[in-house]
Write a protein that holds these residues in place. Structure first.
Motif, PDB file in Angstrom:
ATOM      1  N   HIS A  11       9.792  10.173  15.867  1.00  0.00           N
ATOM      2  CA  HIS A  11       9.335   9.385  14.727  1.00  0.00           C
ATOM      3  C   HIS A  11      10.540   8.858  13.956  1.00  0.00           C
ATOM      4  O   HIS A  11      11.423   9.601  13.555  1.00  0.00           O
ATOM      5  CB  HIS A  11       8.464  10.244  13.811  1.00  0.00           C
ATOM      6  N   VAL A  12      10.607   7.562  13.789  1.00  0.00           N
ATOM      7  CA  VAL A  12      11.722   6.934  13.080  1.00  0.00           C
ATOM      8  C   VAL A  12      11.220   6.405  11.748  1.00  0.00           C
ATOM      9  O   VAL A  12      10.225   5.685  11.686  1.00  0.00           O
ATOM     10  CB  VAL A  12      12.342   5.785  13.906  1.00  0.00           C
ATOM     11  N   THR A  13      11.866   6.785  10.678  1.00  0.00           N
ATOM     12  CA  THR A  13      11.459   6.340   9.345  1.00  0.00           C
ATOM     13  C   THR A  13      12.041   4.971   9.046  1.00  0.00           C
ATOM     14  O   THR A  13      13.260   4.758   9.126  1.00  0.00           O
ATOM     15  CB  THR A  13      11.945   7.337   8.282  1.00  0.00           C
ATOM     16  N   ARG A  14      11.182   4.042   8.722  1.00  0.00           N
ATOM     17  CA  ARG A  14      11.617   2.692   8.375  1.00  0.00           C
ATOM     18  C   ARG A  14      11.513   2.544   6.859  1.00  0.00           C
ATOM     19  O   ARG A  14      10.438   2.608   6.299  1.00  0.00           O
ATOM     20  CB  ARG A  14      10.731   1.661   9.075  1.00  0.00           C
ATOM     21  N   SER A  15      12.629   2.383   6.198  1.00  0.00           N
ATOM     22  CA  SER A  15      12.643   2.283   4.743  1.00  0.00           C
ATOM     23  C   SER A  15      13.146   0.915   4.346  1.00  0.00           C
ATOM     24  O   SER A  15      14.250   0.511   4.691  1.00  0.00           O
ATOM     25  CB  SER A  15      13.549   3.356   4.150  1.00  0.00           C
ATOM     26  N   ARG A  16      12.333   0.197   3.644  1.00  0.00           N
ATOM     27  CA  ARG A  16      12.751  -1.098   3.138  1.00  0.00           C
ATOM     28  C   ARG A  16      12.178  -1.274   1.750  1.00  0.00           C
ATOM     29  O   ARG A  16      11.117  -0.766   1.437  1.00  0.00           O
ATOM     30  CB  ARG A  16      12.287  -2.227   4.058  1.00  0.00           C
ATOM     31  N   ILE A  17      12.858  -1.996   0.951  1.00  0.00           N
ATOM     32  CA  ILE A  17      12.469  -2.182  -0.432  1.00  0.00           C
ATOM     33  C   ILE A  17      12.357  -3.673  -0.685  1.00  0.00           C
ATOM     34  O   ILE A  17      13.294  -4.424  -0.443  1.00  0.00           O
ATOM     35  CB  ILE A  17      13.507  -1.562  -1.372  1.00  0.00           C
ATOM     36  N   VAL A  18      11.183  -4.093  -1.103  1.00  0.00           N
ATOM     37  CA  VAL A  18      10.936  -5.505  -1.310  1.00  0.00           C
ATOM     38  C   VAL A  18      10.525  -5.709  -2.751  1.00  0.00           C
ATOM     39  O   VAL A  18       9.653  -5.033  -3.251  1.00  0.00           O
ATOM     40  CB  VAL A  18       9.828  -6.009  -0.364  1.00  0.00           C
ATOM     41  N   SER A  19      11.144  -6.619  -3.413  1.00  0.00           N
ATOM     42  CA  SER A  19      10.789  -6.901  -4.802  1.00  0.00           C
ATOM     43  C   SER A  19       9.796  -8.037  -4.831  1.00  0.00           C
ATOM     44  O   SER A  19       9.921  -9.021  -4.130  1.00  0.00           O
ATOM     45  CB  SER A  19      12.049  -7.284  -5.590  1.00  0.00           C
ATOM     46  N   LEU A  31       1.332   2.425 -15.429  1.00  0.00           N
ATOM     47  CA  LEU A  31       0.650   2.857 -14.218  1.00  0.00           C
ATOM     48  C   LEU A  31       1.616   2.814 -13.042  1.00  0.00           C
ATOM     49  O   LEU A  31       2.351   1.839 -12.870  1.00  0.00           O
ATOM     50  CB  LEU A  31      -0.548   1.964 -13.922  1.00  0.00           C
ATOM     51  N   VAL A  32       1.610   3.861 -12.245  1.00  0.00           N
ATOM     52  CA  VAL A  32       2.387   3.903 -11.009  1.00  0.00           C
ATOM     53  C   VAL A  32       1.399   4.120  -9.875  1.00  0.00           C
ATOM     54  O   VAL A  32       0.554   5.025  -9.930  1.00  0.00           O
ATOM     55  CB  VAL A  32       3.432   5.022 -11.032  1.00  0.00           C
ATOM     56  N   GLY A  33       1.468   3.268  -8.865  1.00  0.00           N
ATOM     57  CA  GLY A  33       0.530   3.377  -7.753  1.00  0.00           C
ATOM     58  C   GLY A  33       1.127   2.881  -6.473  1.00  0.00           C
ATOM     59  O   GLY A  33       2.280   2.424  -6.423  1.00  0.00           O
ATOM     60  N   GLY A  34       0.326   2.979  -5.415  1.00  0.00           N
ATOM     61  CA  GLY A  34       0.790   2.537  -4.114  1.00  0.00           C
ATOM     62  C   GLY A  34      -0.362   2.089  -3.249  1.00  0.00           C
ATOM     63  O   GLY A  34      -1.533   2.358  -3.536  1.00  0.00           O
ATOM     64  N   SER A  35      -0.028   1.399  -2.181  1.00  0.00           N
ATOM     65  CA  SER A  35      -1.029   0.878  -1.253  1.00  0.00           C
ATOM     66  C   SER A  35      -0.821   1.512   0.112  1.00  0.00           C
ATOM     67  O   SER A  35       0.169   2.205   0.360  1.00  0.00           O
ATOM     68  CB  SER A  35      -0.931  -0.648  -1.156  1.00  0.00           C
ATOM     69  N   ASP A  36      -1.762   1.227   1.027  1.00  0.00           N
ATOM     70  CA  ASP A  36      -1.702   1.874   2.333  1.00  0.00           C
ATOM     71  C   ASP A  36      -0.649   1.284   3.253  1.00  0.00           C
ATOM     72  O   ASP A  36      -0.476   1.767   4.373  1.00  0.00           O
ATOM     73  CB  ASP A  36      -3.067   1.832   3.007  1.00  0.00           C
ATOM     74  N   ASP A  37       0.065   0.252   2.820  1.00  0.00           N
ATOM     75  CA  ASP A  37       1.155  -0.286   3.635  1.00  0.00           C
ATOM     76  C   ASP A  37       2.504   0.295   3.243  1.00  0.00           C
ATOM     77  O   ASP A  37       3.540  -0.179   3.716  1.00  0.00           O
ATOM     78  CB  ASP A  37       1.198  -1.815   3.516  1.00  0.00           C
ATOM     79  N   ALA A  69       3.761   0.441   0.069  1.00  0.00           N
ATOM     80  CA  ALA A  69       4.328  -0.153  -1.139  1.00  0.00           C
ATOM     81  C   ALA A  69       4.001   0.708  -2.348  1.00  0.00           C
ATOM     82  O   ALA A  69       2.972   1.385  -2.398  1.00  0.00           O
ATOM     83  CB  ALA A  69       3.786  -1.562  -1.340  1.00  0.00           C
ATOM     84  N   ILE A  70       4.896   0.686  -3.344  1.00  0.00           N
ATOM     85  CA  ILE A  70       4.640   1.293  -4.644  1.00  0.00           C
ATOM     86  C   ILE A  70       4.898   0.239  -5.705  1.00  0.00           C
ATOM     87  O   ILE A  70       5.708  -0.682  -5.510  1.00  0.00           O
ATOM     88  CB  ILE A  70       5.504   2.544  -4.892  1.00  0.00           C
ATOM     89  N   CYS A  74       5.149  -4.734 -13.314  1.00  0.00           N
ATOM     90  CA  CYS A  74       6.516  -4.624 -13.811  1.00  0.00           C
ATOM     91  C   CYS A  74       7.528  -4.536 -12.678  1.00  0.00           C
ATOM     92  O   CYS A  74       8.664  -4.969 -12.836  1.00  0.00           O
ATOM     93  CB  CYS A  74       6.656  -3.393 -14.709  1.00  0.00           C
ATOM     94  N   ALA A  75       7.144  -3.958 -11.561  1.00  0.00           N
ATOM     95  CA  ALA A  75       8.053  -3.835 -10.415  1.00  0.00           C
ATOM     96  C   ALA A  75       7.235  -3.487  -9.191  1.00  0.00           C
ATOM     97  O   ALA A  75       6.117  -2.958  -9.279  1.00  0.00           O
ATOM     98  CB  ALA A  75       9.123  -2.772 -10.673  1.00  0.00           C
ATOM     99  N   ARG A  76       7.827  -3.806  -8.049  1.00  0.00           N
ATOM    100  CA  ARG A  76       7.157  -3.484  -6.789  1.00  0.00           C
ATOM    101  C   ARG A  76       8.197  -3.325  -5.701  1.00  0.00           C
ATOM    102  O   ARG A  76       9.146  -4.111  -5.616  1.00  0.00           O
ATOM    103  CB  ARG A  76       6.178  -4.607  -6.420  1.00  0.00           C
ATOM    104  N   TRP A  77       8.021  -2.284  -4.883  1.00  0.00           N
ATOM    105  CA  TRP A  77       8.900  -2.049  -3.746  1.00  0.00           C
ATOM    106  C   TRP A  77       8.066  -1.590  -2.555  1.00  0.00           C
ATOM    107  O   TRP A  77       6.998  -1.000  -2.728  1.00  0.00           O
ATOM    108  CB  TRP A  77       9.925  -0.951  -4.045  1.00  0.00           C
ATOM    109  N   THR A  78       8.560  -1.819  -1.357  1.00  0.00           N
ATOM    110  CA  THR A  78       7.986  -1.255  -0.143  1.00  0.00           C
ATOM    111  C   THR A  78       9.014  -0.295   0.430  1.00  0.00           C
ATOM    112  O   THR A  78      10.047  -0.717   0.953  1.00  0.00           O
ATOM    113  CB  THR A  78       7.640  -2.345   0.879  1.00  0.00           C
ATOM    114  N   VAL A  79       8.750   0.995   0.290  1.00  0.00           N
ATOM    115  CA  VAL A  79       9.760   2.003   0.624  1.00  0.00           C
ATOM    116  C   VAL A  79       9.279   3.011   1.655  1.00  0.00           C
ATOM    117  O   VAL A  79      10.094   3.739   2.214  1.00  0.00           O
ATOM    118  CB  VAL A  79      10.204   2.760  -0.652  1.00  0.00           C
ATOM    119  N   PHE A  80       7.974   3.085   1.892  1.00  0.00           N
ATOM    120  CA  PHE A  80       7.434   4.117   2.770  1.00  0.00           C
ATOM    121  C   PHE A  80       6.848   3.492   4.024  1.00  0.00           C
ATOM    122  O   PHE A  80       6.492   2.305   4.047  1.00  0.00           O
ATOM    123  CB  PHE A  80       6.329   4.916   2.065  1.00  0.00           C
TER     124      PHE A  80
END
Length: 1385
Positions: A132-140, A709-715, A717-718, A729-735
């Motif tokens: 299993h390879v973890t893919r970490s990317r952060i998108v604003s 509020l802090v939340g995330g989606s099933d793709d 993203a937080i 206020c902010a958004r990243w895709t890290v998981f």
């Protein structure tokens, strides 16, 4: 559980979609299609066969056919399958498998084979992969600034070592395969879970039978039918064309409910489902070890426990050795039922995809072990008497694969656990479950452990002999489990490792079928002798089920084969012959199981809707088997309707709920809007995430105190939103996996991460985000094992994983420090300075609502749990209290919220008249919503059906629903214009709803109502529970009353051991028996009434008992019954003490002081003579000055609240009060002076028949006989009695100078004037009344009057409307209501 705050009345309600459009969507059915199946189980008579058990109760679980589908999110769907009236297949297959007749102290009536999860492609997909390879990317998305995950982090394992470990494991497997191919053939044994005749197969058949059923089973088991199969040459098998999964018959099953067991969550699949007690209960095992027992009728959880692998510490050269890390998966269950209890064997094995470089680098596949843990399950009786319990008895390692473990009941009261080792060795050992241990073992040291003295399951076995294993002996601690050593009986003659085994026990011998990757073989095992058939070539066998002792079904990925077995009296392998008699192809599904009797139950998805099929198999069938569709999801445009559904909810207040949707948007809404299916578009977030919102949490900025509020989606993203505007206020895709938990770091002791939040994904990856400036800080990678706990100190972060490892990270340099065992991690934490958070724990909330939010199930995401006690507390808050709260609701909002909740609960359509009152008078419009049932951290959701069906689910579901309805209707009675109509509807739901629902009606369960009476703190809920309980008792027939009492009276506290007296089971027994005895004591024996009365006294006198409130309640309602069987005076004194207690520990949510005072008032009104006698005795002869003071304070309370209670005994009471002021007992007089003075003041002000003259210290007391008693408070004596009236004295009064006393009797219409001043004759005749100026005892004056009807008034009215008023020393006015008369004295 005895904690009073451990149980609250929570009702799950599934709200509809806000934008579902026209047409209703059954969310529970949609969830069944949306969930991935991990196992499937079937129990009951085969579909298509007439039911062999005649029953008129359609809710009788023992006669029902049901399908259970376990899912990868840990939830279970239960479906009912009705039995057709015209059978389509001859009823050849017995209901369940044969059972060996046991004769043990634990009389095991049935054994279930280890039903590992059904062969399911979805369940074979690795959740944890070594590659299993973890893919970490952060998108604003809000700002143009981008954040990137740090790249300088590496895992604590070296990559080269990990690769070597993987290659090493592969090499060992290759060596084992080569050895197995060249090994000579030998006699071999295999053993599996003895399906030994329980309807509790691995696929869920029941595992217990009644005593009378055991006899018929016994005769069948000992007289097996001989095989008639010809062995002159195997005929060609019957081959049928592929069976269509879509049969022409319409679906017959109905979805009953969707249950979420304790600890169920995404990534925690259900591995096994078993049934007990003829199908009345089922046990669910999750891969994480969560074991729970549920009632089949409604899914409520009656007992739960967590199976854990606890290796005993090992020492080498006096040093404790660290246990190697291991990730265990609980795979299957074995069940053995006895008359007293059920033994459950849970089996676990190492995770097959755990990284080889991290675990057991020196252990080959053949040496891997399994773990067997034993639990004792005790179920309630027929009348739900008692409570279910699960007790851990012990665990030990097994040198073999989980799927080769079997269980058999022996005639000597023992169980035999057998398995096949990696090298093909067949081993068995004896297991005995003993009775309960004594409370205080005489030779058991206090520090000793009661765990089994078993070897370390994490150590590799050095040899196949188990003689070196520790057994049970006198030097070991006492345990309820006796375990013998492993005995190797023989070997399986196979060229390949055995991977599975299924067994059948006919009482004389065990016949089992074992299979490997390339072949199957059948063996007979009896008297330590193995007889094996020739190998049968077979690849990709998924499961085997025995139809009877001579037939079995082998399940493959695309077909099922029926085989017949025959054996001659010889003892050579060739004498056991097997031949295939039928091969039936079927459409593969994502979960397939072999039902009892060998029939196939499967499920798959078609057009995104779930299908469940049943394929009957018979060895003698001459025609193709006909597949039957048990259930099919609706094919309507459900996908379009669910395009935008609620995927997560965050309730903050009744009028503030944040809802996340599957389209990535979030909305502000309220409870009313959700119930009424409205949504304000203006309260919607400005951007949409890339997937469905799966988590939301509220976080406070420690610097500005603003909430976001802090939340995330099933793709993966937080995002962060402003809570007031929902602006992003902010958004990243890290998981790479969805967000699972948010931890706010607002405490100062968390170190440099203060003001940040930890966002934890489902795979254990941790993202650190700064809230103050919305900055992504860094990412901590996950592990192959689940993350269990996070600990933080000033500069360190310790991550603890489920495999027993811990990783230490430096939060200052953002570097990985080292890996350690969990023991070393605990030592580090115990040094101090750490804050800890458990992963998966839900934060406590004060909100009246809680969201279920379970995985991706549409019904769970749309379900709110209403804490009714909290809702009522918020609605009933006084304006003074509400004004201090920022979230206070207006009176109008409170009423609208109550109406909205009732619009979901009320069952419109049952009664037109009641419906009219609700809609027109109470303003409650119907808004139907599916409701559920919550119990012991488990939730059951029922699909939306006809409203009247809500009363046909189960007695427990009816009790909860009725209790909530009545509690809210009782709240409406506070509104004057709604009170009468609300009371009318309350009466209907209390006593009349069952008459309209008719035969299917399930009346509210008395034990369930009793649980709420014991555990609920809300006075409103307790009041309505009492109403329902009384109505339920009134409905009981004499036979039902006797039956309930017979089942419950054995659990009364006085009949239990010291340890069990304070158990909730004993308190519930007293609650049920006590309240029934109050109304139906004539049906009970004196012995039963005596035990009930003694139990009440036991709790009443026990200061530490949490059930004193129950005892007070029963005293209040049935004192006249109990006083005949216990010391009534002592019971009253205990109530006096509680009524006047001032101890701080007595001040609780259930105020026993107030309750005791209410009980005193009721007893005083119903039994005044005994009550007044006890009062007088305690005033005159108190146990202590404090006790006397307490009793006098109680008298003051009675004067204020219920003066009429004291009226008849007032002369005697005041006589005791006066004597308490005896000047010769100075200490006692000093202690009683203040309360006595207060008592006299209240009595004089309240009762016109009593008057006090301060200067002379004289007290005059009128009596019901017409006399007036004169007391002297100086000497604490009674001076004399004035006898002038022939009827009751209505009032008396001293003149201002104290020389005259006037008395009046309205019944005589006369006023008497008495001389009461000191005279010369008083010195010579002390105690004699003063001379009145004429002879005899006549009064000084007798004055008559006539005021007509005004003189005729009740005793209560005289306390208010009759009084004297002195105009001078010799002139007095008598006022009777509006009449005023003046007399000269």
């Amino acid at each position: 559980m005895a904690k009073l705050d451990s149980c609250s009345l929570s009702l799950p309600a599934t709200v509809s979609l806000a934008n579902a459009g026209k047409g209703d969507v059954n969310l529970t059915e949609a969830s069944l299609s949306a969930s991935a199946a991990s196992c499937i189980a079937f129990w009951g008579p085969p579909p298509g066969l007439s039911n062999p058990i005649e029953s008129t109760d359609k809710h009788d679980a023992r006669t029902a056919q049901r399908v259970a589908i376990g899912c990868t999110d840990g939830s279970v769907f239960i479906l009912d399958v009705p039995a057709p009236t015209s059978p389509s297949v001859a009823p050849r297959t017995p209901h369940g498998d044969p059972l060996s007749p046991p004769l043990s102290p634990r009389r095991y009536l049935g054994l279930g084979h280890a039903s590992s999860r059904s062969a399911s492609p979805s369940s074979t997909i690795p959740a944890l992969s070594p590659f299993h390879v973890t893919r970490s990317r952060i998108v604003s998305s809000v700002t143009t600034e981008q954040a990137e995950a740090p790249k300088n982090y590496v895992d604590f394992e070296d990559e080269q070592e990990r690769l070597k470990g993987m290659l090493k494991g592969k090499e060992q497997r290759m060596r084992h395969a080569s050895r197995s191919r060249t090994r000579p053939e030998r006699n071999s044994f295999s053993t599996d879970r003895s399906l030994a005749a329980t309807p509790s197969s691995s696929n869920g058949g029941g595992s217990s039978q009644k005593k009378e059923d055991a006899r018929s089973y016994l005769s069948a088991a000992l007289s097996p039918a001989p095989s008639t199969l010809s062995l002159s040459g195997p005929p060609s098998p019957t081959l049928f064309p592929a069976v269509s999964s879509e049969s022409n018959s319409p679906p017959t099953a109905t979805l009953r409910y969707h249950v979420f067991p304790p600890q169920s969550s995404t990534g925690r699949p259900v591995s096994s489902v078993k049934t007990h007690d003829g199908g009345r209960y089922f046990t669910c095992l999750l891969e994480t070890g969560a074991l729970s027992v549920h009632c089949t009728s409604d899914g409520r959880c009656v007992a739960s426990i967590t199976a854990e692998v606890k290796p005993p510490p090992s020492t080498v050269a006096g040093k404790v050795q660290t246990t190697p890390p291991m990730l265990w998966v609980w795979r299957s269950l074995l069940v053995a039922a006895s008359d007293e209890s059920i033994a459950i064997f849970a089996c676990a094995s190492p995770h097959e995809f755990y990284p080889a470089g991290q675990v057991m680098e020196s252990v080959s596949d053949s040496e891997r072990q399994a773990i067997v843990a034993v639990y004792e399950l005790i179920l309630p009786g027929e009348a739900q008497a008692g409570e279910a319990s699960l007790e851990h008895l012990g665990q030990w390692p097994v040198n073999g694969q989980v799927d080769t473990i079997g269980l058999r009941a022996e005639p000597d009261h023992s169980l035999t656990l057998f398995h096949i080792g990696p090298a093909g060795h067949f081993s068995s050992r004896t297991v005995r479950v003993l009775g309960p241990l004594p409370d205080t073992p005489p030779d058991l040291p206090e520090s000793s452990s009661t765990h089994l003295p078993l070897p370390n399951p994490f150590k590799v076995l050095k040899s196949l002999s188990t003689d070196h294993l520790a057994g049970t002996n006198k030097d070991q601690p006492l345990t309820r489990l006796e375990l013998s050593n492993d005995v190797v009986t023989g070997e399986i003659n196979s060229d390949f490792p055995i991977i599975g085994l299924r067994a059948h026990d006919n009482g004389d011998a065990v016949r089992w079928c074992a299979w490997s990757a390339q072949e199957m073989m059948v063996c007979d095992w009896s008297n330590d002798h193995l007889e094996q058939s020739a190998s049968i070539p077979a690849t990709k066998v998924r499961d085997v089920k025995w139809m009877d002792h001579d037939s079995f079904v082998a399940l493959f990925s695309d077909r099922a084969e029926v085989w017949r077995v025959a054996a001659s009296p010889g003892r050579t392998p060739s004498d056991i012959q097997c031949q295939m008699v039928q091969s039936a192809p079927f459409t593969p599904g994502d979960a397939v199981s072999l039902a009892p009797g060998g029939h196939i139950v499967s499920t798959h998805l078609k057009d995104k809707t779930r299908r469940i099929h049943y394929l009957p198999l018979e060895p003698s069938m001459s025609r193709p088997p006909q597949s039957r569709t048990l259930w099919a999801g609706h094919r309507s445009d459900g996908g379009a309707k669910l395009r935008s559904r609620i995927s997560y909810m965050l309730p903050l207040e009744l009028d503030l709920i944040i809802a996340g949707y599957s389209d990535g948007l979030i909305h502000r809404t309220s409870l009313i809007d959700l119930i009424q299916h409205t949504r304000q578009d203006k309260s919607t977030s400005d951007i949409s995430l890339g997937g469905a919102v799966v988590h939301l949490d509220i976080v406070q900025n420690p610097r500005t105190n603003e909430r976001v509020l802090v939340g995330g989606s099933d793709d993966g993203a937080i995002a962060i939103w402003d809570i007031s505007t929902l602006a992003a206020c902010a958004r990243w895709t890290v998981f790479t996996t969805p967000l699972a938990q948010v931890i706010s770091l607002h405490d100062e002791d968390v170190g440099r991460l203060h003001g940040c939040v930890l966002c934890v994904s489902q795979d254990g990856t941790v993202a650190v985000v700064a809230i103050d400036d919305y900055q992504f800080v860094y990412l901590v990678p996950g592990s192959a094992a689940p993350l269990a706990r996070i600990s933080l100190s000033e500069d360190n972060m310790l991550l603890v994983y489920a495999d027993g490892r811990a990783r230490l990270w430096d939060t200052r340099t953002r570097e990985f420090w080292r890996s350690m065992s969990i023991e070393k991690g605990e030592e580090l934490i115990q040094a101090g300075g750490w804050s800890q958070w458990s992963i998966g724990d839900r934060p406590e909330t004060r909100c009246s609502l809680r969201a279920l939010n379970h995985g991706a199930s549409p019904d769970a995401a749309s379900t709110l749990l209403l804490d009714i006690s909290s809702v009522l507390r918020q609605l009933s808050a006084t304006p003074a209290l509400a004004s201090s709260a920022s979230n206070a609701l207006s009176p109008k909002a409170k009423l609208e919220n109550a109406r909205a909740v009732l619009s979901m609960l009320l069952t419109f359509g049952v009664s037109e008249g009641v419906d009219s009152i609700c809609t027109e008078s109470l303003g409650i419009a119907p808004h139907p919503a599916p409701l559920g049932l919550s119990s012991s951290d488990a939730v059951s959701l029922f699909p939306s059906t006809a409203r009247s069906d809500a009363w046909t689910v189960s007695p427990e579901a009816s009790a909860d629903r009725a209790l909530v309805i009545l509690s809210l209707l009782h709240y409406l009675t506070q509104y004057e214009d709604l009170a009468q109509d609300a009371n009318t509807v309350m009466t209907f739901y209390t006593a009349s709803v069952g008459q309209l629902v008719l035969e299917s009606y399930q009346p509210p369960s008395l034990p369930r109502l009793g649980q709420h009476l014991l555990n609920t703190l809300s006075s409103e809920v307790r009041h309505t529970a009492r109403l329902l309980f009384d109505a339920g008792v009134a409905r009981l027939s004499d036979h039902e009353t006797t039956e309930i009492m017979d089942n419950w009276q054995n659990y009364l506290p006085t009949l239990r051991s010291e340890k069990e007296k304070e158990s909730q089971q004993s308190a519930l027994a007293l609650c049920v028996c006590g309240f029934i005895a109050v109304d139906k004591y004539t049906l009970l024996t004196p012995g039963t009434l005596t035990e009930i009365a003694k139990s009440i006294a036991l709790y009443l006198h026990d200061e530490a008992s949490p059930y004193r409130s129950l005892a007070i309640d029963l005293c209040s309602r049935g004192f006249q019954v109990w006083q005949q069987y216990v010391d009534a005076v002592e019971m009253l004194r205990a109530l006096f003490t509680l009524a006047t207690t001032t101890k701080k520990e007595a001040i609780a949510a259930q105020n026993v002081g107030a309750q005791a005072r209410t009980a005193v008032l009721q007893i005083a009104a119903s039994n005044s003579p005994l009550f007044m006698t006890t009062l007088a005795i305690d005033i005159l002869h108190p146990r202590s000055p404090t006790a006397r003071r307490a009793v006098l304070q109680l008298v003051v309370f009675l004067v204020r609240k219920q003066p009429l209670v004291l009226y008849a005994g007032l002369p005697r009471l005041l006589d005791a009060v006066v004597k308490a002021l005896d000047p010769n007992a100075s200490a006692a007089r000093e202690a009683a002076l203040d309360p006595a003075t207060e008592i006299l003041s209240h009595i004089v002000q309240t009762f016109p028949t009593v008057d006090f003259h301060g200067p002379t210290q004289r007290l005059a007391v009128g009596t019901s006989e017409g006399a007036v008693v004169m007391h002297d408070l100086k000497t604490a004596t009674r001076l004399y009695v004035l006898e002038g009236h022939k009827r009751r004295t209505t009032a008396c009064s001293f003149s201002p100078d104290g020389r005259r006393l006037v008395t009046v009797s309205l019944e005589e219409a006369a006023v008497l004037v008495w001389k009461v001043g000191s005279s010369f004759t008083s010195f010579f005749l002390p105690g004699a009344p003063p001379r009145q100026g004429h002879g005899g005892s006549e009064p000084f004056k007798r004055l008559s009057f006539n005021i007509g009807e005004a003189a005729h008034m009740s005793l209560e009215e005289t306390l208010v409307n009759v009084r004297f008023e002195w105009a001078g020393d010799r002139s007095v006015k008598l006022m009777v209501k509006d009449s005023v008369m003046t007399f000269s004295t």
